[in-house]
Design an enzyme around this catalytic site. Structure first.
Site, short mmCIF file in Angstrom:
data_model
loop_
_atom_site.label_atom_id
_atom_site.label_comp_id
_atom_site.label_asym_id
_atom_site.label_seq_id
_atom_site.Cartn_x
_atom_site.Cartn_y
_atom_site.Cartn_z
N CYS A 119 15.65 -5.45 -4.97
CA CYS A 119 15.25 -6.08 -6.04
C CYS A 119 16.20 -5.96 -6.92
O CYS A 119 15.39 -6.97 -8.28
CB CYS A 119 13.73 -5.49 -6.46
SG CYS A 119 12.33 -5.76 -4.52
N HIS A 256 11.00 -7.28 -13.53
CA HIS A 256 10.84 -7.47 -12.13
C HIS A 256 9.35 -7.80 -11.62
O HIS A 256 8.51 -6.69 -12.01
CB HIS A 256 11.92 -6.35 -10.86
CG HIS A 256 11.17 -6.64 -9.46
ND1 HIS A 256 11.28 -7.53 -8.87
CD2 HIS A 256 10.34 -5.46 -8.89
CE1 HIS A 256 11.28 -7.55 -7.62
NE2 HIS A 256 10.55 -6.77 -7.68
N ASN A 286 5.67 -11.25 -5.50
CA ASN A 286 7.33 -10.16 -5.56
C ASN A 286 8.22 -11.11 -4.85
O ASN A 286 8.60 -10.80 -3.54
CB ASN A 286 7.07 -9.05 -4.70
CG ASN A 286 8.38 -7.48 -5.19
OD1 ASN A 286 9.99 -8.27 -5.42
ND2 ASN A 286 8.35 -6.81 -5.22
O1 UT7 Z 1 10.22 -4.58 -5.27
C1 UT7 Z 1 9.81 -3.00 -5.17
C2 UT7 Z 1 9.27 -2.11 -5.70
N1 UT7 Z 1 8.16 -2.41 -4.81
C3 UT7 Z 1 6.99 -1.86 -6.15
O2 UT7 Z 1 7.36 -1.43 -6.72
C4 UT7 Z 1 5.36 -1.89 -5.30
C5 UT7 Z 1 4.53 -0.28 -5.47
N2 UT7 Z 1 3.19 0.14 -4.91
C6 UT7 Z 1 2.06 -0.90 -5.72
O3 UT7 Z 1 2.23 -2.14 -6.01
C7 UT7 Z 1 1.31 -0.94 -4.92
O4 UT7 Z 1 0.78 0.62 -4.35
C8 UT7 Z 1 0.84 -1.62 -4.05
C9 UT7 Z 1 0.00 -1.86 -4.11
C10 UT7 Z 1 1.20 -1.40 -2.48
C11 UT7 Z 1 -0.91 -0.64 -3.67
O5 UT7 Z 1 -1.38 -0.27 -4.38
P1 UT7 Z 1 -1.92 1.04 -4.36
O6 UT7 Z 1 -3.10 1.16 -5.38
O7 UT7 Z 1 -0.94 2.18 -4.44
O8 UT7 Z 1 -3.11 1.43 -3.01
P2 UT7 Z 1 -3.24 2.73 -2.11
O9 UT7 Z 1 -1.54 2.12 -1.49
O10 UT7 Z 1 -3.47 3.54 -2.47
O11 UT7 Z 1 -4.03 1.55 -1.03
C12 UT7 Z 1 -5.23 2.34 -1.37
C13 UT7 Z 1 -6.27 1.64 0.09
C14 UT7 Z 1 -5.80 2.06 1.14
O12 UT7 Z 1 -6.80 2.53 1.77
P3 UT7 Z 1 -7.56 3.88 2.16
O13 UT7 Z 1 -6.95 5.08 2.75
O14 UT7 Z 1 -7.62 4.69 0.69
O15 UT7 Z 1 -8.53 3.92 2.79
C15 UT7 Z 1 -5.17 1.57 2.15
O16 UT7 Z 1 -5.11 1.21 3.31
O17 UT7 Z 1 -5.81 -0.12 0.34
C16 UT7 Z 1 -5.73 -0.14 1.30
N3 UT7 Z 1 -4.94 -1.20 0.81
C17 UT7 Z 1 -5.85 -2.20 1.34
N4 UT7 Z 1 -7.15 -2.85 1.04
C18 UT7 Z 1 -7.29 -4.53 1.22
C19 UT7 Z 1 -3.99 -1.50 1.43
N5 UT7 Z 1 -3.34 -2.49 1.07
C20 UT7 Z 1 -4.91 -3.18 1.39
C21 UT7 Z 1 -4.70 -5.03 1.19
N6 UT7 Z 1 -6.13 -4.96 1.61
N7 UT7 Z 1 -3.88 -5.89 1.47
#
Ligand code: UT7
Length: 329
Positions: A119, A256, A286
Site C-alpha cells: 500500500c 492511505h 482499500n
Molecule cells: O492497507 C494495509 C493496511 N491495512 C489496514 O490498515 C487494516 C487494519 N485493520 C483494520 O482496519 C481492522 O483491524 C479491521 C477492520 C480489519 C477489523 O476491525 P477490528 O475492530 O480490529 O475487529 P476485530 O478484528 O477485532 O474483530 C472483531 C470481531 C471478531 O469476532 P470475535 O472474535 O470478537 O467474535 C471478528 O471475527 O468481528 C469479527 N469480524 C466480522 N464480523 C462481521 C471480522 N470481520 C467481520 C466481518 N463481519 N466482515
C-alpha cells in the site's frame, strides 16, 4: 564562492483515474459471507467498492488512468521517458505491468518497471521518480498506482474480503519552473514481521507446485491497525518537520484509505480537523497503491486544489512499509 544550483525536482503536471464500473455494496457481501452493512460501516467506514471484470486486468485499469492524465496534461505518450507502476497485483510478474501499460498507451520511448511496496507503493514510486527528474536524467515520468485486489482476496474470508477494492490512478511528473515540487519525504520499512500482512503461498521463488494453494491476502487486522496509526502519525510529523511546515499550512492531507478509524486517529494525534483529510474509502474501499492517486485526482477534479497549495500524502502497508510526502501543487 558559487551558490549551489537550486534543486530542479518534480511537480505533478496532470492526474488521471479509472474505477471499474461494477459496484459491490456491503449488502452484496452479506450474501457471500457472514457479515453486515452495519459491521462493515462501523468498523471501517466502507460502504461499497468497485470490482474489475474478470477479463479486466491491472494494466487495463492503469492504462486508462494514464490515458486520462495524458489527455488532461496535453502530453503525447511518446514524450514519456519512464513509467513506474506501483502494484502488488501485477498482470504477470514479467513482463511487468509497466511494460503492458507502455504498449497500451503507446509510450514507445519510455523505460518501464514495476515497484512493489504494497500500500506504500505509490509514494515510493513518486519519490523514486523525483530523483530521476531532479538529477536531470529524465524530463517526463508517468507514475501509476493500479490494483486488482479482487484477484488476491479470499472471498470466503470475512476478515479481509470486505476491505478491498480495484482501481487505478496516475500522475505525470515534470519539473515546473516556479514550483517547489516535492518539499520533503519520509520513507520507512520494518521487515521484521512479515506475517502480519502478506500474500499467502506466494509466487516467485517460494512457489511450490505441490503444496501451493491459491494466493490470498492474509492480515492480522488489529496489529496492522495499531502499527498503521502510529507509523502514519510519526512519518507525517517527521515529514512536516523536514519540510519546515506546520500542519495548518497544509491544505489537504491525503492518507492511505484502509479504514476511516485509522484516518480519524491519525488526524486526532496530529491535531488536524478531519475536514482537511480527503476520504474516499466509503466509495472504493482499500485499493492499496491506487488509493492515493485516485484521491489526488478526485480532489484536483473537484476544484479543491489551487497552484501553490501544500498537500501531504501519507501511507502504511505490507512489508511493513510507510511513507509521507509534502508537495506543492
Ligand atoms: O492497507 C494495509 C493496511 N491495512 C489496514 O490498515 C487494516 C487494519 N485493520 C483494520 O482496519 C481492522 O483491524 C479491521 C477492520 C480489519 C477489523 O476491525 P477490528 O475492530 O480490529 O475487529 P476485530 O478484528 O477485532 O474483530 C472483531 C470481531 C471478531 O469476532 P470475535 O472474535 O470478537 O467474535 C471478528 O471475527 O468481528 C469479527 N469480524 C466480522 N464480523 C462481521 C471480522 N470481520 C467481520 C466481518 N463481519 N466482515
Amino acid at each position: 564562492m558559487a551558490q549551489p544550483l537550486p534543486r530542479r525536482g518534480a511537480s505533478i503536471v496532470s492526474t488521471g483515474a479509472y474505477l471499474p464500473t461494477r459496484v459491490v455494496t456491503n449488502d452484496d457481501l452479506a450474501h457471500m459471507v457472514e457479515t453486515s452493512d452495519e459491521w462493515i460501516q462501523s468498523r471501517t467506514g466502507i460502504k461499497q467498492r468497485r470490482i474489475a471484470a474478470e477479463d479486466e486486468f491491472t494494466s487495463d485499469m492503469g492504462a486508462k488512468a494514464a490515458q486520462q492524465a495524458l489527455e488532461l496534461g496535453g502530453i503525447a505518450p511518446e514524450s514519456i521517458d519512464l513509467i513506474i507502476v506501483a502494484t502488488c497485483t501485477p498482470d504477470t510478474i514479467f513482463p511487468s505491468t509497466a511494460c503492458h501499460i507502455q504498449r497500451k498507451i503507446g509510450a514507445t520511448r519510455a523505460a518501464a518497471f514495476d515497484l512493489l511496496a504494497a500500500c506504500s507503493g505509490f509514494l515510493y514510486a513518486m519519490i523514486t521518480a523525483d530523483q530521476f527528474i531532479a538529477s536531470g536524467v529524465y524530463k517526463t515520468i508517468l507514475v501509476v498506482g493500479a490494483e486488482k485486489l479482487s484477484s488476491i482476496v479470499n472471498w470466503k474470508d470475512r476478515n479481509t474480503c470486505v476491505l478491498f477494492g480495484d482501481g487505478a490512478g496516475a500522475v505525470i511528473l515534470q519539473h515546473r519552473e516556479g514550483s517547489r515540487g516535492m518539499l520533503a519525504f519520509n520513507l520507512g520499512a520494518d521487515g521484521s514481521q512479515p506475517d502480519i500482512l502478506s500474500l499467502s503461498s506466494g509466487e516467485g521463488s517460494r512457489f511450490n507446485a505441490e503444496t501451493v494453494t491459491a494466493p490470498f491476502i492474509q492480515m492480522a487486522g488489529k496489529e496492522v491497525y495499531r502499527q498503521a496509526v502510529s507509523a502514519m502519525n510519526r512519518s507525517a510529523e517527521e515529514c512536516l518537520e523536514k519540510a519546515g511546515c506546520k500542519p495548518e499550512q497544509i491544505r489537504w492531507f491525503i492518507p492511505h484509505q484502509a479504514n476511516f478509524r485509522i484516518v480519524e486517529a491519525v488526524a486526532q494525534r496530529m491535531g488536524v480537523s478531519l475536514e482537511h483529510f480527503v476520504i474516499n474509502l466509503d466509495r472504493y474501499g482499500n485499493m492499496s497503491s491506487a488509493c492515493i492517486p485516485v484521491a489526488l485526482h478526485e480532489t484536483m477534479m473537484s476544484g479543491k486544489l489551487d497552484r501553490g497549495d501544500l498537500v501531504l500524502l501519507v501511507t502504511f502497508g505490507g512489508g511493513v512499509t510507510w511513507g509521507s510526502l509534502v508537495l506543492e501543487w
